[in-house]
Scaffold this motif. Structure first.
Motif, PDB file in Angstrom:
ATOM      1  N   ALA A  79       1.354  -1.211  -0.122  1.00 25.63           N
ATOM      2  CA  ALA A  79       0.226   0.344  -0.108  1.00 25.63           C
ATOM      3  C   ALA A  79       1.410   1.537   0.033  1.00 25.63           C
ATOM      4  N   SER A  91      -3.662   8.476   0.403  1.00 24.82           N
ATOM      5  CA  SER A  91      -3.459   6.849   0.427  1.00 24.82           C
ATOM      6  C   SER A  91      -3.983   5.316  -0.830  1.00 24.82           C
ATOM      7  N   SER A  92      -2.946   4.872  -0.778  1.00 23.92           N
ATOM      8  CA  SER A  92      -3.808   3.118  -2.156  1.00 23.92           C
ATOM      9  C   SER A  92      -3.253   1.764  -1.942  1.00 23.92           C
ATOM     10  N   SER A  93      -4.367   1.622  -2.397  1.00 28.05           N
ATOM     11  CA  SER A  93      -3.626  -0.064  -2.091  1.00 28.05           C
ATOM     12  C   SER A  93      -3.320  -0.714  -3.412  1.00 28.05           C
ATOM     13  N   SER A  94      -4.663   0.193  -4.237  1.00 24.06           N
ATOM     14  CA  SER A  94      -3.942  -0.795  -5.561  1.00 24.06           C
ATOM     15  C   SER A  94      -2.382  -0.887  -6.132  1.00 24.06           C
ATOM     16  N   ASP A 147       0.902   0.919 -10.794  1.00 22.04           N
ATOM     17  CA  ASP A 147      -0.627   0.512 -10.607  1.00 22.04           C
ATOM     18  C   ASP A 147      -0.807  -1.318 -10.789  1.00 22.04           C
TER      19      ASP A 147
END
Ligand code: ADP
Ligand code: ASP
Ligand code: MG
Length: 412
Positions: A268, A342-345, A392
């Protein structure tokens, strides 16, 4: 000999495992076997823990999840006995596999070999429940997911044996064969490269098992449990055999620049926008994260044109994202940022090869290939023998396949 979850998934597969063991016994070897839980069992047990109590006790978690391996150890010992082979099962605490007290991610400290060696000397086959041990306070511990590999290498080190890891692929491949069907099996790979691949996401071996094998110089082979078990004994005196041998660098004649590509979706990304660019800011961010037991991996910092503000981007294990955001929000006034995103992908894709030490241009090629596919790089880290990029998650397979071809790794 170590057999993973898919290799002991039901009684028929356990009989197949027993036939592999019988082959080695008949070839005159003393054999100790380490087994995993049946495929899917550990996930089921973890699920029960999560359902039983939101904030479950780590020691009780270990008591529950260690049970999967006990079942397969007993069943394999019975099956061997049924074939007329002397065998017995050992729980981790009986062997004993002594660990530290870090429940859920314990480290093996020592395996006094006397019990296991005595049974071998009596002509028996040890069947040891993997993944588990006994902590300093006498309670059951487990070694972290995939930990049976580590149990097996530690048992081999304690007994002065070689270690054959039997799994559902017939060796270590240039990348996960489930992602790229053109992946090629490697005859040999160095401990160092295997260590990088494992720690960067190739789950074929648990990272700690490779560390242990490297430290104790345990010859480590990854091979398939679905090979015909009765084929004539397979590892020859000169060390040749099926699967992939993990070994020292000087045992490999033709070394490729890039040996393999690993990926991890367990990532993440956190971006902290507009912090003051002054001494102590990084410490104010990463201190609280360390305090919360969160390990940070990739870090990128960029400074605004006037040099007054900086943006910091970094990655944490996906499962720790919530905890990380909470720890940072709690320190908001002290850190003095404007915003957190934030990003989990996201996914991390890494190329690994010991040849990078002496060849320039590996990273440049990686960036070129990704740019040709229109894949944006969010962060980069390097070491002597690897380059990792954060991208990504949707482009993971595309990136792996393109890189695999570009470095000449595709099977003919
Ligand atoms: P086991 O249950 O036997 O421990 P695992 O599922 O933990 O088996 O590990 C084997 C899996 O590792 C394979 O099925 C494969 O999909 C995956 N894998 C990832 N990277 C690689 C690689 N470079 N080479 C071989 N297998 C890999
Ligand atoms: N059964 C454990 C797991 O699924 C340990 C292992 O299989 O290596 O993580
Ligand atoms: Mg495994």
């Amino acid at each position: 000999m170590k057999f993973g979850g898919t290799s002991v998934a039901d009684l028929e597969k356990i009989r197949n495992v027993a036939a592999h063991v019988r082959r080695e016994v008949e070839a005159g070897h003393q054999v100790s076997v380490v087994v995993s839980a049946m495929a899917g069992k550990t996930n089921e047990l973890v699920g029960w823990c999560e359902e039983a109590c939101e904030d479950y006790d780590a020691a009780e978690y270990d008591a529950v999840v260690a049970s999967g391996e006990l079942v397969t150890a007993g069943l394999l010992a019975m099956t061997l006995q049924g074939m007329g082979i002397k065998a017995r099962s050992w729980a981790g605490w009986q062997a004993p596999v002594k660990t530290d007290g870090a429940h859920g991610r314990a480290r093996i400290m020592d395996i006094p070999p006397e019990n296991l060696a005595a049974f071998l000397d009596d002509g028996g086959v040890n069947v040891i429940a993997g993944f588990q041990g006994i902590g300093p306070d006498g309670r059951v511990t487990t070694l972290g997911r995939g930990g049976s590999d580590t149990s097996a290498v530690a048992v081999a080190a304690a007994l002065g044996a070689r270690c054959d890891i039997y799994t559902d692929v017939d060796g270590v491949y240039t990348t996960d064969p489930r992602i790229d069907s053109r992946a090629r099996r490697l005859e040999k790979i160095t401990y160092e490269e295997m260590l990088e691949l494992a720690s960067l996401g190739a789950k074929v071996l648990q990272t700690r098992s490779v560390e242990l094998a490297m430290t104790w110089k345990v010859p480590l082979r990854v091979r398939s449990s679905f090979d015909a078990p009765d084929a004539p004994s397979q590892v020859t005196e000169d060390g040749k055999g099926p699967g992939t041998l993990v070994c020292e660098e000087d045992e490999i004649v033709e070394q490729q620049v890039v040996s393999g590509i690993a990926y991890s979706r367990d990532e993440a990304q956190v971006a902290i926008r507009k912090v003051k660019d002054k001494p102590g800011v990084s410490a104010s961010i990463f201190g609280p994260l360390a305090g919360a037991g969160i390990s940070v991996d990739m870090i990128v910092q960029n400074v605004s044109a006037d040099g007054e503000f900086a943006n910091l981007t970094f990655t944490v294990p996906r499962g720790d994202l919530k905890k990380a955001l909470k720890a940072l929000e709690a320190e908001k006034d002290n850190i003095g940022f404007e915003e957190i995103a934030s990003s989990s992908s996201v996914a991390k894709v890494s190329v690994v090869g010991i040849g990078m030490r002496s060849h320039a241009g590996v990273a440049a090629k990686m960036f070129q290939v990704l740019s040709e596919k229109g894949i944006n790089i969010e962060a980069i880290t390097t070491s002597e023998i690897k380059v990792s990029v954060l991208i990504d998650e949707a482009y993971t397979e595309l990136a792996i396949r393109a890189l695999h071809s570009a470095y000449g790794l595709d099977a003919e």
